[in-house]
Design a protein around this motif. Structure first.
Motif, PDB file in Angstrom:
ATOM      1  N   UNK A   1       3.040  -6.397   2.178  1.00  0.00           N
ATOM      2  CA  UNK A   1       4.442  -6.076   1.961  1.00  0.00           C
ATOM      3  C   UNK A   1       4.687  -4.654   1.493  1.00  0.00           C
ATOM      4  N   UNK A   2       5.708  -4.031   2.054  1.00  0.00           N
ATOM      5  CA  UNK A   2       6.066  -2.689   1.619  1.00  0.00           C
ATOM      6  C   UNK A   2       7.452  -2.345   2.137  1.00  0.00           C
ATOM      7  N   UNK A   3       8.046  -1.338   1.525  1.00  0.00           N
ATOM      8  CA  UNK A   3       9.378  -0.897   1.935  1.00  0.00           C
ATOM      9  C   UNK A   3       9.287  -0.314   3.355  1.00  0.00           C
ATOM     10  N   UNK A   4      10.251  -0.672   4.218  1.00  0.00           N
ATOM     11  CA  UNK A   4      10.098  -0.248   5.612  1.00  0.00           C
ATOM     12  C   UNK A   4      10.486   1.202   5.864  1.00  0.00           C
ATOM     13  N   UNK A   5       9.780   2.118   5.271  1.00  0.00           N
ATOM     14  CA  UNK A   5       9.989   3.540   5.575  1.00  0.00           C
ATOM     15  C   UNK A   5       8.629   4.196   5.754  1.00  0.00           C
ATOM     16  N   UNK A   6       7.675   3.429   6.298  1.00  0.00           N
ATOM     17  CA  UNK A   6       6.293   3.890   6.228  1.00  0.00           C
ATOM     18  C   UNK A   6       5.745   4.407   7.542  1.00  0.00           C
ATOM     19  N   UNK A   7       6.442   4.204   8.643  1.00  0.00           N
ATOM     20  CA  UNK A   7       5.911   4.762   9.892  1.00  0.00           C
ATOM     21  C   UNK A   7       7.055   5.222  10.778  1.00  0.00           C
ATOM     22  N   UNK A   8       6.684   5.798  11.910  1.00  0.00           N
ATOM     23  CA  UNK A   8       7.666   6.443  12.764  1.00  0.00           C
ATOM     24  C   UNK A   8       8.756   5.470  13.211  1.00  0.00           C
ATOM     25  N   UNK A   9       8.352   4.254  13.530  1.00  0.00           N
ATOM     26  CA  UNK A   9       9.328   3.264  13.988  1.00  0.00           C
ATOM     27  C   UNK A   9      10.373   3.006  12.903  1.00  0.00           C
ATOM     28  N   UNK A  10       9.892   2.775  11.706  1.00  0.00           N
ATOM     29  CA  UNK A  10      10.817   2.422  10.626  1.00  0.00           C
ATOM     30  C   UNK A  10      11.728   3.581  10.251  1.00  0.00           C
ATOM     31  N   UNK A  11      11.175   4.794  10.253  1.00  0.00           N
ATOM     32  CA  UNK A  11      12.025   5.901   9.837  1.00  0.00           C
ATOM     33  C   UNK A  11      13.047   6.265  10.915  1.00  0.00           C
ATOM     34  N   UNK A  12      12.774   5.886  12.137  1.00  0.00           N
ATOM     35  CA  UNK A  12      13.792   6.121  13.168  1.00  0.00           C
ATOM     36  C   UNK A  12      15.036   5.294  12.890  1.00  0.00           C
ATOM     37  N   UNK A  13      14.828   4.063  12.452  1.00  0.00           N
ATOM     38  CA  UNK A  13      15.984   3.245  12.104  1.00  0.00           C
ATOM     39  C   UNK A  13      16.688   3.846  10.895  1.00  0.00           C
TER      40      UNK A  13
ATOM     41  N   UNK B   1       2.372   4.048  -2.759  1.00  0.00           N
ATOM     42  CA  UNK B   1       2.850   4.741  -3.944  1.00  0.00           C
ATOM     43  C   UNK B   1       4.358   4.625  -4.038  1.00  0.00           C
ATOM     44  N   UNK B   2       4.843   4.591  -5.257  1.00  0.00           N
ATOM     45  CA  UNK B   2       6.292   4.525  -5.428  1.00  0.00           C
ATOM     46  C   UNK B   2       6.971   5.784  -4.919  1.00  0.00           C
TER      47      UNK B   2
ATOM     48  N   UNK C   1      -8.788   5.771  -7.539  1.00  0.00           N
ATOM     49  CA  UNK C   1      -8.523   5.409  -6.155  1.00  0.00           C
ATOM     50  C   UNK C   1      -7.478   6.371  -5.615  1.00  0.00           C
ATOM     51  N   UNK C   2      -7.214   6.269  -4.341  1.00  0.00           N
ATOM     52  CA  UNK C   2      -6.207   7.137  -3.737  1.00  0.00           C
ATOM     53  C   UNK C   2      -4.884   6.912  -4.474  1.00  0.00           C
ATOM     54  N   UNK C   3      -4.197   7.958  -4.793  1.00  0.00           N
ATOM     55  CA  UNK C   3      -2.948   7.904  -5.566  1.00  0.00           C
ATOM     56  C   UNK C   3      -3.142   7.633  -7.058  1.00  0.00           C
ATOM     57  N   UNK C   4      -4.387   7.430  -7.498  1.00  0.00           N
ATOM     58  CA  UNK C   4      -4.634   7.198  -8.923  1.00  0.00           C
ATOM     59  C   UNK C   4      -5.823   8.017  -9.406  1.00  0.00           C
ATOM     60  N   UNK C   5      -5.623   9.328  -9.578  1.00  0.00           N
ATOM     61  CA  UNK C   5      -6.728  10.195 -10.000  1.00  0.00           C
ATOM     62  C   UNK C   5      -7.025  10.056 -11.487  1.00  0.00           C
ATOM     63  N   UNK C   6      -8.146  10.639 -11.903  1.00  0.00           N
ATOM     64  CA  UNK C   6      -8.461  10.745 -13.333  1.00  0.00           C
ATOM     65  C   UNK C   6      -8.220  12.197 -13.735  1.00  0.00           C
ATOM     66  N   UNK C   7      -7.533  12.393 -14.828  1.00  0.00           N
ATOM     67  CA  UNK C   7      -7.322  13.759 -15.306  1.00  0.00           C
ATOM     68  C   UNK C   7      -7.970  13.904 -16.665  1.00  0.00           C
ATOM     69  N   UNK C   8      -8.934  14.825 -16.736  1.00  0.00           N
ATOM     70  CA  UNK C   8      -9.683  14.996 -17.970  1.00  0.00           C
ATOM     71  C   UNK C   8      -9.781  16.488 -18.273  1.00  0.00           C
TER      72      UNK C   8
END
Ligand code: HEM
Lengths: 384, 669
Positions: A164-176, A234-235, B300-307
């Protein structure tokens, strides 16, 4: 007497405004408390910010209020029809024919095309009523598109909790997203400036997006929901992408106004006067609108690029890597910065600026599509 | 005369003119567009690739030309930095020149206006108030205050002027926007590798271009722990550690020492049910002499360690020297089983095949390949092609072919094939050898056939058999001459086929047969070869005399013949299959120190604030000139705004209407 009526009116609209704000606040609180366990602090902030911007947008824009309410009710209805079974989309009548994301997008596509034709017909035959139908169709299309996005969001979770994820993640979704955002921007300005005769022009680019979208669906099966690659989990995606598309949408709108501007000034020189020319907005107004939309696009594009840099710092280890997508964002940005300076400080306007706005669209289009198609880099998701 | 002329046209120093030139709008716009166009280059030409790749792409001449223009790293090329610097200077000059007036404009209520100029403004109105001037003034001031305006009252002789302004911060928007550009570029400069370039230029540093083990890297290519910015990467196998990171520079690298040691316990990839990767994670331990306990964490990707200002990111992954057991199947021998070879990824070892001495360089291993069919152009046909190995075979001459072998067969029209890709340079696409899998899904069937064909004795034997049958059918059993030449031809055909496939046979026909007979004889030769190959195949199967051969056998044979026909171009005397492995991964970390980051972020904040102020906070001004008119007061209203003229039209109208409604009576505009 007249004074009385205006106060009554404003009393009433004040009431509506407050009701709307309360509704937005309650919705935000409702959503946050319902999903509290799965939300992090960033996502909660995003929900609150969304509610505030919607409260602001809707406070003197009734069309937007109706749109938001319709999207909310129908989306919730669709989600409840689904329950926890994705296969309902084939067996349930409402989902199958109207509300499943694919059906909603088909409706959106059809309605946008109809709206384009209707707007042009209205302008050509100088029928206010027809143009108003165009507006109604555009609202309907936008609403279906937004419902489709909402429902698709839910569908992705039904496919698998980890997918599950917000639908803005690939070319198809962003076209909409692009179609919906551009339409909303246009509707906003249409109401402010009563520019229905520009509708056809702006919907033309949305129609182009819709045609691409359909090709992408049927030829490449792009509509299938794919899980997110790690870099996109990522948020930041939730704000970076929509901000970008407000930018793209506004630039696209400016370019289409540019097209209308060029045509009108060309016809004016050639034949001086005609029914069509009289139906079109004045050059002055179009010039003004072009500036306004580019300024809006520039502001949001600046925001989006900066958000992108913040995200890149977190995902790739540097806020700026001269990755092709980043670099093209910079190119787009520099181009419009130059445009704005030309206009504000050199006082350029008219046909050259309209052409420049149109060229700007091609630069933007390359940043949006071309980079994914032709260049490789860190942003290489969503290829054709 | 001439003197006055000269003093009218002031002499400006060079510095003054330069300063002026830098601040012109023309230059600014030119620079914006130039920068945009220059930036395109780096997106079209892939940056910072290994230099040999560029040589292959452009040829030696253009390679040098492009290199001297800095096109392989455009964004740190001198000319690019000069454009950027000019832009920053131009913006600075612009800010310096405009800031004072902008500041003034932010607070100045413009009290020194004249009635005449007010009455000539585009937005204006006048009316009569039924009150004394001071009452009116108080009313007006409070009206504008409630609307968020700052106001000021000035006595103008007998008259009174009220000035009001809202949105003065619009001017701050201008300053913030333009200062932001400067701040961001300064921050970017702090994080750039310019100091390193400078050090290299002065000869204090030397870029290492060879792939050396850490211990052999000379001192001139090493950087001590310091406060400078860098961004580099390091690949650490599971169970190992590193206290340096490699900074890529042009066609080489530098070694940056870290003030701590990073040890990798484990690297993990998790997958979705569909096979796509879901997460890349590394379990790290960071040993810092300043800490009593090591930091144990998972990035992990999007979660780096900063030291300590060092940010450690999950950037990539690769093989960490997996242990492999390979089976080498001879492709040009008449017998013998596979030889087992023990090796590791990234290891080079010698191999000897009969006369041939070769180096086997293992370049890669993947435990599985969930991807589209590598030989097709259909991104949707995704499945698992099993483990794969990549290696190079280098001959004594130094030339090498590169191979990629997949362990699970691919499917073609219902038949299964083992895939082995081969190419002679990284610039080429892989060409594939398709080895048909036998009925047990294994290589053995193919190898058996291959050995039959290579078995000289067996070939002779079958050629004799075939010769006899032919003579018999022609009823010329005792034609010695014909018989010998036929036998020789049959053996030669097989020989040629082994040496060069069907192509070689065709060349032979072209070159030796007279043109008149070619058309009639060529098919006969090919038919003979096919018959030989067929017999060699079935001979090996031990079929009962009357057993029927089924369709699939024939198809297999045909596929095998096709494969054998391409072997001469395969370039390797062996086929390597994977028997067993221990997978050892390495994690690719990117480590960065960017002291300029907070400066850049500050600039970004300025930019966003500035742009929104500039666009969405119009500066609006009103003036009200109050003139005593008996017991009443005549009000002259004027207004202006620095943007959104259309909105201001209605704002002005509304304000005027409200003011008049407040005045209530005796309105005359
Ligand atoms: C990367 C460089 C620059 C950027 C991104 C930038 C950005 C902007 C923006 C967004 C505006 C607002 C335009 C509008 O109101 O529509 C603006 C206005 C302006 N810029 Fe720049 N600018 C840059 C460089 C410069 C330079 C070098 C100069 C001076 C030569 C300059 C002079 C001005 C002036 C005079 C205004 C008008 C301000 C006003 O009265 O509203 N800018 N700039």
């Amino acid at each position: 007497m007249t004074a009385n009526i205006t106060t009554q009116n404003s009393d009433k609209s004040l009431l509506v405004t407050w009701l709307w704000r309360v509704l937005m606040a309650l919705s935000a609180i409702g959503i946050i408390s319902f999903y509290l366990e799965v939300l992090d602090v960033y996502e909660i902030s995003i929900i609150i910010l969304t509610a505030i911007s919607m409260a602001y947008l809707g406070q003197d824009w009734p069309g937007f209020r109706w749109h938001a309410v319709a999207v909310a009710i129908l989306s919730v209805f669709a989600v409840s029809l689904y329950g926890s079974d994705l296969n309902q989309s084939d067996s349930n009548f409402w989902l199958n024919y109207l509300l499943a994301s694919q059906s909603a997008f088909m409706w959106m596509s059809a309605l946008f095309v109809m709206a384009t034709v209707t707007y042009f017909a209205g302008t050509l035959f100088r029928s206010d009523f027809t143009e108003k139908v165009g507006t109604a169709l555009t609202w309907a299309a936008t609403t279906m598109g937004m419902i489709g996005l909402m429902v698709r969001w839910r569908e992705s979770y039904l496919l698998g909790a980890d997918i599950g994820h917000i639908p803005v993640s690939n070319l198809y979704e962003v076209f909409i997203l692009f179609s919906v955002v551009t339409a909303l921007l246009y509707l906003f300005y249409e109401r402010r400036y009563e520019t229905r005769s520009l509708g056809g022009f702006i919907l033309l680019i949305i129609t182009a997006a819709v045609v691409f979208q359909l090709w992408y669906t049927f030829e490449r099966n792009a509509h299938e929901i794919e899980p997110l690659v790690p870099a996109l989990q990522s948020y930041w995606m939730k704000i970076h992408v929509p901000a970008n598309f407000i930018g793209y949408g506004a630039f696209a709108m400016a370019a289409m106004i540019g097209v209308a501007y060029i045509l009108v000034s060309w016809r004016q020189q050639k034949q001086g006067d005609s029914a069509w020319l009289r139906a079109m907005p004045s050059l002055h107004l179009m010039d003004d609108l072009m500036y306004k939309t580019i300024a809006l696009g520039f502001a949001f594009f600046t925001l989006a690029t900066i958000l992108g840099a913040l995200w890149a710092a977190e995902a790739w280890g540097g806020y700026w890597s001269w990755d092709p997508k980043e670099t093209w964002a910079l190119i787009v940005w520099l181009n419009y910065a130059a445009w704005l300076h030309m206009r504000m400080t050199k006082g350029w306007n008219g046909v050259p600026m309209a052409w420049w706005a149109l060229i700007g669209l091609f630069v933007t289009l390359f940043a949006f599509l071309g980079v994914n198609m032709f260049l490789s880099g860190l942003h290489s998701y969503g290829t054709l | 005369m001439s003197q006055t002329k000269d003093s009218q046209r002031p002499h400006h120093s060079f510095a003054w003119r330069l300063f002026h030139f830098l601040g012109t709008m023309e230059l600014a716009i030119t620079l914006l567009i130039t920068l945009a166009i220059a930036s395109v280059i780096g997106t079209v030409l892939q940056q910072n690739q290994p230099y040999p790749d560029y040589v292959i792409k452009f040829g030696p001449f253009w390679f040098e030309v492009f290199e001297s223009l800095g096109l392989y790293d455009v964004y740190s090329a001198l000319w690019f930095l000069i454009i950027l610097t000019l832009l920053v200077m131009s913006t600075s000059v612009c800010v310096i020149r405009h800031a004072p007036s902008m500041f003034k404009d932010m607070f100045n209520l413009r009290t020194n206006v004249q009635l005449k100029s007010l009455r000539s403004m585009h937005h204006r109105a006048e009316w009569l108030e039924n009150a004394e001037t001071n009452v009116t003034a108080a009313n007006l001031q409070s009206f504008f205050k409630t609307k968020g305006f700052r106001t000021r009252l000035t006595e103008k002789g007998d008259d009174t002027l009220i000035s009001a302004m809202r949105g003065g911060m619009n001017r701050l928007g201008y300053i913030l926007t333009h200062v932001a550009i400067i701040v961001i570029c300064v921050g970017g400069l702090m994080d750039s590798n310019l100091p390193l370039k400078l050090a290299e230029w002065q000869g204090r540093l030397e870029i290492e271009t060879q792939n050396l083990p850490l211990s052999q890297i000379p001192q001139e290519s090493r950087l001590p722990v310091g406060s400078q910015a860098f961004r580099g990467s390091v690949s650490i196998p599971e169970g190992r550690s590193s206290e340096v990171v490699y900074l890529p520079m042009r066609d080489g690298y530098l070694v940056q020492k870290l003030p701590f040691t990073i040890a990798v316990d484990e690297f993990r990839i998790e997958h979705y049910a569909t096979g796509q990767p879901k997460s890349f994670e590394s379990d790290l331990k960071v040993y810092d002499p300043d800490l009593a306990e090591p930091i144990t964490t998972t990035i992990s990707v999007n979660h780096p360690l900063i030291h300590k200002g060092y940010a450690i990111y999950q950037a990539s992954f690769g093989d960490g020297g997996s242990e492999l057991a390979l089976e080498a199947w001879p492709l040009f021998a008449d017998q013998g089983d596979a030889v087992t070879v023990e090796t590791k990824v990234f290891e080079t070892r010698e191999m000897r095949w009969g006369e041939q001495q070769m180096l086997l360089e293992m370049t890669g291993f993947r435990p599985f390949n969930i991807n589209p069919d590598p030989t097709e152009d259909d991104p949707k046909n995704v499945r698992n092609y099993g483990p794969s190995i990549q290696f190079k075979l280098r001959r004594e001459t130094g030339e090498a072919f590169e191979y990629e072998n997949y362990m699970y067969p691919v499917e073609r029209e219902g038949r299964e094939f083992f895939l082995s890709g081969v190419r002679s340079s990284p610039a080429e696409e892989f060409a594939y050898l398709y080895i048909p899998a036998d009925e047990n899904g294994e290589l053995a069937g193919f190898i058996q056939f291959l050995q039959n064909i290579n078995d000289k004795q067996r070939v002779e034997q079958i050629a004799t058999q075939m010769k006899n049958e032919t003579l018999l059918s022609l009823q010329t059993e005792d034609d010695q001459v014909l018989g010998q030449s036929l036998q020789k031809t049959l053996v030669t055909l097989v020989d040629m086929f082994i040496r060069g496939g069907f192509g070689e046979v065709r060349d032979f026909i072209e070159q030796t047969l007279p043109e008149t007979e070619r058309d009639s004889l060529a098919p006969a030769y090919l038919a003979m070869l096919r018959e030989m190959l067929g017999r060699l195949y079935f001979e090996g199967l031990d079929l009962a005399a009357d057993e029927m051969v089924d369709e699939s056998e024939l198809v297999f044979m045909q596929d095998a013949i096709d494969a054998i026909g391409t072997l001469p171009r395969y370039g390797s005397p062996v086929y390597l299959a994977l028997k067993d492995y221990t997978h050892i991964e390495s994690t690719g970390l990117q480590i960065a120190r960017s002291p300029g980051k907070s400066v850049v972020y500050l600039g970004c904040a300025f930019l966003i604030a500035g742009v929104f102020l500039l666009f969405y906070l119009p500066q609006r001004r009103f003036w009200m000139w109050l003139k005593k008119d008996n017991q009443q007061t005549r009000v002259y209203l004027a207004g202006m705004s620095n943007r959104n003229p259309r909105e201001f039209d209605s704002f002005f109208e509304q304000t005027r209407a409200e003011l008049k409604a407040q005045a209530g009576n005796s309105v005359k505009s």
